[in-house]
Every structure is written in C-alpha cells, then in structure tokens.
Design a protein around this motif. Sequence first.
Motif, PDB file in Angstrom:
ATOM      1  N   HIS B  57      41.768  33.672  66.335  1.00 31.66           N
ATOM      2  CA  HIS B  57      40.435  33.390  66.878  1.00 31.66           C
ATOM      3  C   HIS B  57      39.840  32.194  66.141  1.00 31.66           C
ATOM      4  CE1 HIS B  57      39.856  37.795  68.358  1.00 31.66           C
ATOM      5  NE2 HIS B  57      40.804  37.144  69.001  1.00 31.66           N
ATOM      6  N   GLY B  58      39.269  31.286  66.907  1.00 28.75           N
ATOM      7  CA  GLY B  58      38.678  30.105  66.289  1.00 28.75           C
ATOM      8  C   GLY B  58      39.609  28.915  66.241  1.00 28.75           C
ATOM      9  N   HIS B  59      40.873  29.106  66.569  1.00 32.02           N
ATOM     10  CA  HIS B  59      41.794  27.974  66.613  1.00 32.02           C
ATOM     11  C   HIS B  59      41.823  27.408  68.031  1.00 32.02           C
ATOM     12  CE1 HIS B  59      43.585  28.183  62.610  1.00 32.02           C
ATOM     13  NE2 HIS B  59      43.377  29.479  62.716  1.00 32.02           N
ATOM     14  N   ILE B  60      41.873  26.104  68.123  1.00 33.89           N
ATOM     15  CA  ILE B  60      41.913  25.443  69.428  1.00 33.89           C
ATOM     16  C   ILE B  60      43.358  25.025  69.686  1.00 33.89           C
ATOM     17  CG2 ILE B  60      40.998  23.567  70.808  1.00 33.89           C
ATOM     18  CD1 ILE B  60      38.536  23.566  69.079  1.00 33.89           C
ATOM     19  N   LEU B  75      40.591  28.170  73.563  1.00 34.27           N
ATOM     20  CA  LEU B  75      39.905  28.608  72.345  1.00 34.27           C
ATOM     21  C   LEU B  75      39.523  30.077  72.479  1.00 34.27           C
ATOM     22  CD1 LEU B  75      38.118  28.202  69.746  1.00 34.27           C
ATOM     23  CD2 LEU B  75      36.337  27.398  71.260  1.00 34.27           C
ATOM     24  N   GLY B  76      39.748  30.846  71.429  1.00 39.24           N
ATOM     25  CA  GLY B  76      39.234  32.215  71.370  1.00 39.24           C
ATOM     26  C   GLY B  76      38.026  32.237  70.464  1.00 39.24           C
ATOM     27  N   ARG B  77      36.880  32.689  70.979  1.00 40.06           N
ATOM     28  CA  ARG B  77      35.647  32.544  70.201  1.00 40.06           C
ATOM     29  C   ARG B  77      34.896  33.864  70.089  1.00 40.06           C
ATOM     30  NH1 ARG B  77      33.425  34.639  74.313  1.00 40.06           N
ATOM     31  NH2 ARG B  77      33.131  33.440  76.201  1.00 40.06           N
ATOM     32  N   ARG B  78      35.583  34.985  70.255  1.00 46.28           N
ATOM     33  CA  ARG B  78      34.970  36.318  70.207  1.00 46.28           C
ATOM     34  C   ARG B  78      33.747  36.378  71.121  1.00 46.28           C
ATOM     35  NH1 ARG B  78      35.761  37.239  63.913  1.00 46.28           N
ATOM     36  NH2 ARG B  78      37.989  36.873  63.923  1.00 46.28           N
ATOM     37  N   TYR B  80      30.882  34.903  70.545  1.00 47.01           N
ATOM     38  CA  TYR B  80      29.926  33.877  70.143  1.00 47.01           C
ATOM     39  C   TYR B  80      30.056  32.649  71.032  1.00 47.01           C
ATOM     40  CZ  TYR B  80      29.382  37.109  66.466  1.00 47.01           C
ATOM     41  OH  TYR B  80      29.127  38.267  65.785  1.00 47.01           O
ATOM     42  N   VAL B  83      27.027  30.053  70.555  1.00 54.72           N
ATOM     43  CA  VAL B  83      27.049  29.387  69.251  1.00 54.72           C
ATOM     44  C   VAL B  83      28.212  28.395  69.198  1.00 54.72           C
ATOM     45  CG1 VAL B  83      27.205  29.726  66.774  1.00 54.72           C
ATOM     46  CG2 VAL B  83      26.003  31.377  68.140  1.00 54.72           C
ATOM     47  N   ALA B  84      29.382  28.834  69.681  1.00 51.29           N
ATOM     48  CA  ALA B  84      30.547  27.946  69.661  1.00 51.29           C
ATOM     49  C   ALA B  84      30.302  26.719  70.531  1.00 51.29           C
ATOM     50  CB  ALA B  84      31.783  28.696  70.133  1.00 51.29           C
TER      51      ALA B  84
END
Lengths: 153, 166
Positions: B57-60, B75-78, B80, B83-84
């Motif tokens: 999560h958070g890696h593009i 992208l995995g951004r949960r 958020y 905000v992301a």
Amino acid sequence: MKVFYTCYGSAHSSVVAAAIHLGYLPKERVPPATEFLHLPYYDRNPSKVIGTPFFMGADPQGNEVYIMGLGAEKALIRRIVKNFLEICGYPASQVLFVDALNGIPLITKIGGILSRSLGWVAFGRRLTIYGLQKHYFHLVSLVECTQEYLRKA
Amino acid sequence: MTEKKGPKKIIYHCFGGAHSSLVAANIHVGRLSFDRPPTWEELMALPGYEQRTAKDHGHIFYVGNDEYGNEVYVLGRRNYSSVARRAIYGIARVIGLKAGEVVMIDAMPCVNWLMVIGGYLSRRCGLVRIGRPIVVAGTRRAFYYLCALALSVKERYALPNKETYP
C-alpha cells in the motif's frame, strides 16, 4: 532543497516549526499567544485541506519551506509522495520530510480536535497555544537539527 | 488553468491496488479485451493481480503506456483517497508539473461487495483458497463498469493530443 514540516492537519505544530525555521518566531524565548495567532495558517486550515502542501517561505540558504498535513496514516502518505517523486524523476535528495508531530503534548492535540474538527475555536485555539508553549524548545531543537542537516547536505 | 497537452501520468487508485484499479489500468493500456469478461487465467496472468499485500500500500506501480503515450500507474491508498489525491496534486504543483499532467482516477465506485469481501479474505486475512474465487467472480461482475471507467478516461485524455483540440 524543499523542506516539508508535517503534522496531522497542517494547522498547529508544523506551522510553528516552519515559522521557527523561517525566523517568524524567536528561538531563544517562548513567544506569547499573540505571536502564534499572527502566523500565517496558524489554526486556519480546515480538515478538508489535509494533504495539501502550503508554501511558508524560503530561508536565507534558498531552501523552500512548506507545511503539509498527512492525516492519520502519515507513513502511507509519505510513501505515496516518495513513490510519486520517483515516477516523476525528481531527485529524492532534494526533498526532506520533517515530522513536527513527534512528541507534541496531548493538550495541543485535544485543542486541535476541538478547534478544527468540532469547531470550538475560541477554547481549542487557546489549548493548542498553551501546549505548544510548553513544548516550544523541543520544536526549536527539531528545527535546529533540520537546519544543521540542510547546511551539511 | 489550461490543461497541458501531451502525455500524462494517469494513476488509478483503490483500496489495495490489487484488483479493481489494476483491472481498470490494464483495460486502459489494452492488455485486456473489453468485449467480454476475462477468464480466471487471464486475470491471474495480470502482473500484480491478487498478489499485493498491505506492505505494498502506498507504492505506485507502473502498468504500461497507452497508445497516446500516457503512462498508466496503479496505487493502493487504503481509505485515504482524498488525502492521497490532495498530496499528489499538491506535490505535483510544488515540483513544477503543469496542471493536468497528473490525473488520479478513483476505481472504488466500480467495486461491488463480492470484490470487497473476497479481497478482504484473500489479501487481509490470507485465506486465499476462499477469497480468490469470490474476488474473481466479483471482478467479472464489475468488469463492464471498470471498462466504462477506463475507456471514458482514455477517451478524455486522448483528446488533447489531437489537432482539433482548441
């Protein structure tokens, strides 16, 4: 070099840290409440701008200082930004993230929630200032470490 | 602000970057045909499908280029999303990219409850044997929604390269 002071909502601790960095607030004494209130963005940013970087100024060495709110998942958002800089081909050595939320007293956090999330500005703002005045010299040493790092880099 | 003409970075995002956004991105780059739902084998052959876990999560991740030269990422951004989105658009502005050079597309509106439950079981709880058939069935059911999303995005960001665009 671009320096990002980060906290939860880019309203309190990051603003004060960036202001100390830029010389808007003194390093040798604890400023009174009015000086906090006259800072740009102090207790102004609402929850719906969390994530947006705001430009605060440039220091004499030419480093640009920004504030940024990362929300509850600071590691996740920081990782997203790092990855984004990577895919844009922007050098990661030109960006520095400084966590200004580290060790912030509970009373500032409560004041921030009261003022920013619940809208009780008059009381919450006073609590945040009280807590940050208690914590002030920790933020000064954080900024001094950052400036030392920037001079070496 | 005027949109920049020329290639863009298009980032599809969803909760984990493992299912919906990945399928939408692969439709966008033309790796999946959009006339019929993909089979189990076709889905499993997609790089990253049903493979990403919480540490990703958070890696593009780069998926590919479409025929207009746009770069497509996942992208995995949960939870958020906003905000992301603000962080990426804000950083893009700070480092001097022009408006519209980066586009973020949320794939979550296409997600159905089968994908949510299957993805949760398979990715979060590690129950791959149970979760995988559910999430694949959900992906097949959501496929035309993901097609509509990806093709509309593709069409929208293909236009500025054409001569007729003002």
